[in-house]
Design an enzyme around this catalytic site. Sequence first.
Site, short mmCIF file in Angstrom:
data_model
loop_
_atom_site.label_atom_id
_atom_site.label_comp_id
_atom_site.label_asym_id
_atom_site.label_seq_id
_atom_site.Cartn_x
_atom_site.Cartn_y
_atom_site.Cartn_z
N GLY A 8 48.06 85.11 27.20
CA GLY A 8 48.58 86.36 27.77
C GLY A 8 49.63 86.97 26.86
O GLY A 8 50.54 87.69 27.31
N GLN A 12 53.55 92.25 28.52
CA GLN A 12 54.96 92.66 28.43
C GLN A 12 55.85 91.50 27.99
O GLN A 12 56.60 91.60 27.03
CB GLN A 12 55.42 93.20 29.79
CG GLN A 12 56.81 93.81 29.75
CD GLN A 12 57.37 94.12 31.14
OE1 GLN A 12 56.83 93.72 32.16
NE2 GLN A 12 58.47 94.85 31.16
N ASP A 34 44.90 86.12 24.04
CA ASP A 34 44.80 87.05 25.18
C ASP A 34 43.34 87.44 25.33
O ASP A 34 42.53 87.26 24.41
CB ASP A 34 45.66 88.30 24.92
CG ASP A 34 46.07 89.02 26.20
OD1 ASP A 34 47.26 88.94 26.56
OD2 ASP A 34 45.20 89.64 26.85
N TYR A 141 49.43 88.24 45.18
CA TYR A 141 50.17 87.76 44.00
C TYR A 141 51.17 86.68 44.41
O TYR A 141 51.24 85.60 43.80
CB TYR A 141 50.87 88.96 43.38
CG TYR A 141 51.75 88.68 42.17
CD1 TYR A 141 51.20 88.29 40.96
CD2 TYR A 141 53.13 88.89 42.24
CE1 TYR A 141 52.01 88.09 39.84
CE2 TYR A 141 53.94 88.70 41.13
CZ TYR A 141 53.38 88.29 39.94
OH TYR A 141 54.17 88.10 38.84
N LYS A 145 51.33 82.76 43.34
CA LYS A 145 52.47 82.17 42.63
C LYS A 145 53.04 80.97 43.40
O LYS A 145 53.43 79.98 42.79
CB LYS A 145 53.56 83.23 42.40
CG LYS A 145 53.21 84.28 41.35
CD LYS A 145 53.07 83.69 39.97
CE LYS A 145 52.92 84.74 38.89
NZ LYS A 145 52.63 84.16 37.57
#
Length: 311
Positions: A8, A12, A34, A141, A145
């Site tokens: 990844g 960002q 990625d 999400y 997590k």
Amino acid sequence: MEKFLIIGASGQLGTDLTLALRARYGEDHVIASDLNEPSGALQPGPFERLDVTRKDRLKAVVRKHQITRICNLASILSARAETEPKRAWDVNINGLLNVLDVAREEPLSQVFWPSSIAVFGPDTPPVRTPQTTIMNPKTVYGISKLAGERWCDYYHLTYGVDVRSLRYPGLISYRTAPGGGTTDYAVDMYHQAVKNKSYVSYLSGDTLLPFMFIDDAVNATIQLMNADAGRIRVRSSYNVAAISLSPGDIASSIRQHYPDFQISCRPDYRQKIAGSWPRSIDDSPARRDWGWQHQYNLDKMTATMLDKLGL
Ligand code: NAD
């Protein structure tokens, strides 16, 4: 010497973390990977196209480069996950399990995997949210997590995998566009301040959420990764905090540089996600166990963002 695989890396956090690790360990010791092409900042540099949900390919890349540590940052973020729940589960959980299994089988010396403040929910105490508390996340999400945190703890306890993790708040950075999170508005606000001097926020002006500037996030990550194992008392994921901000706070700080900057607010579905998250985080276990300290307050972050984006 340790050899890192960043999964990844085009995103960002991945872009900044890869750059920081390359500066410290040398380009050949930090392999970026990625689904997508590497961001411009990572070129040239070693890169492998890799889908974290494909364990066979992951193992081949680990063996090819004699990887010793993986940072698995591949994820479908909060706002996007609500539109593709099954894919988010696949990437966020099956991808993590592939990494944990490869770490156990090879074996690797360490895995870093980020969690998020999205593990908390509307039943959680919202102010100075403690490390251990009621969770009950309401987003896909957040559910992924929280499950990921439990898997990390399990692989550490059961198989001895050296897994380390941070619950990041919203991250603010200038090198890459954010990837579909609920806190992306803050980054966008800085971009629009430089371009248009106005911004329409999808959260109400007083929505307070925890944030962190990217340099602090990268430093926290490297500090945790390099801490003596004996100091790591939390193997699910550590709370880390820096600053709590609303769209109104960021706009006021931007106005010190651009006095004409205006915001208006048109809340959408992301308001409900933000409303289920804490307003501030108690990160005293991270500060006590491995010495975490943030460096950026709002005005220092604003000055840096506008300087970097305005060039
Ligand atoms: P991002 O969306 O910018 O980057 C994620 C990267 O993962 C992208 O480049 C994407 O192409 C890649 N990716 C997606 N699916 C993949 C797959 N199947 N295989 C390989 N790569 C894949 O996200 P980010 O903001 O850099 O977040 C990094 C990590 O930090 C994530 O785990 C995220 O949940 C966590 N986090 C981020 C924030 C934030 O504000 N950015 C806050 C809390 C936690």
